[in-house]
Every structure is written in C-alpha cells, then in structure tokens.
Design a protein around this motif. Structure first.
Motif, short mmCIF file in Angstrom:
data_model
loop_
_atom_site.label_atom_id
_atom_site.label_comp_id
_atom_site.label_asym_id
_atom_site.label_seq_id
_atom_site.Cartn_x
_atom_site.Cartn_y
_atom_site.Cartn_z
N GLU A 49 0.83 -1.20 0.00
CA GLU A 49 0.00 0.00 0.00
C GLU A 49 0.87 1.26 0.00
O GLU A 49 0.55 2.24 -0.67
N LYS A 52 2.15 1.82 -3.47
CA LYS A 52 1.09 2.39 -4.31
C LYS A 52 0.89 3.87 -4.01
O LYS A 52 0.74 4.67 -4.93
N ASP A 53 0.89 4.23 -2.73
CA ASP A 53 0.72 5.64 -2.35
C ASP A 53 1.87 6.48 -2.88
O ASP A 53 1.65 7.59 -3.38
N GLU A 56 1.51 7.02 -6.59
CA GLU A 56 0.43 7.98 -6.86
C GLU A 56 0.90 9.41 -6.57
O GLU A 56 0.64 10.32 -7.35
N ASN A 57 1.61 9.57 -5.46
CA ASN A 57 2.13 10.90 -5.12
C ASN A 57 3.14 11.38 -6.16
O ASN A 57 3.16 12.56 -6.51
N LYS A 59 3.25 10.46 -9.29
CA LYS A 59 2.47 10.77 -10.51
C LYS A 59 1.81 12.14 -10.39
O LYS A 59 1.86 12.94 -11.31
N ASP A 60 1.23 12.42 -9.23
CA ASP A 60 0.58 13.70 -9.01
C ASP A 60 1.58 14.85 -9.07
O ASP A 60 1.31 15.89 -9.65
N SER A 63 2.62 15.39 -12.65
CA SER A 63 1.53 16.02 -13.36
C SER A 63 1.46 17.52 -13.05
O SER A 63 1.28 18.34 -13.94
#
Length: 70
Positions: A49, A52-53, A56-57, A59-60, A63
């Motif tokens: 987990e 994954k977090d 995601e962070n 990727k954000d 972006s």
C-alpha cells in the motif's frame, strides 16, 4: 492507503501477535509460527500500500510539474 486498509492490516497484525503470544504461552510452536506469518502478511500488505501511495504521489507531483497553468 485507505482508512479501511489501515484498519484491516492493523487487525491482522494484532491477530498475529495474539496468536504468537498464545502459542508461546501454551508451548504451541505451530500457533507461534502462524502468528508470525499473519504479522508478516499484514506487514507485506502495508508495504504494498505504501508503494502504491508513493507512486500515486509521484504521478501527481509530475503532473503538477508538467501541467503548470501559467
């Protein structure tokens, strides 16, 4: 990591600790091993987990960096 996942992992880890202590108290090596395995499983889920977090962070952040609305 979602709140439900955190609770589930914490419960699984607590169950493993209880099994390990019960196995130790009753001299039941199989129960001790099962408890350690439950704890390891819960910890592996936490690591997954967290990965994954982090992804995601990242990727954000990327972006935000490349989609600057100026």
């Amino acid at each position: 990591m979602g709140f439900g996942d955190k609770i589930s992992n914490a419960a699984e880890e607590a169950k493993g600790k209880a099994k390990e202590k019960f196995g130790d108290a009753t001299d039941n090596e199989s129960m001790e091993a099962e408890g350690r395995a439950d704890q390891a499983k819960a910890n592996a889920k936490k690591v997954g987990e967290n990965v994954k977090d982090a992804a995601e962070n990242t990727k954000d952040s990327a972006s935000d960096l490349f989609n600057d609305d100026k």
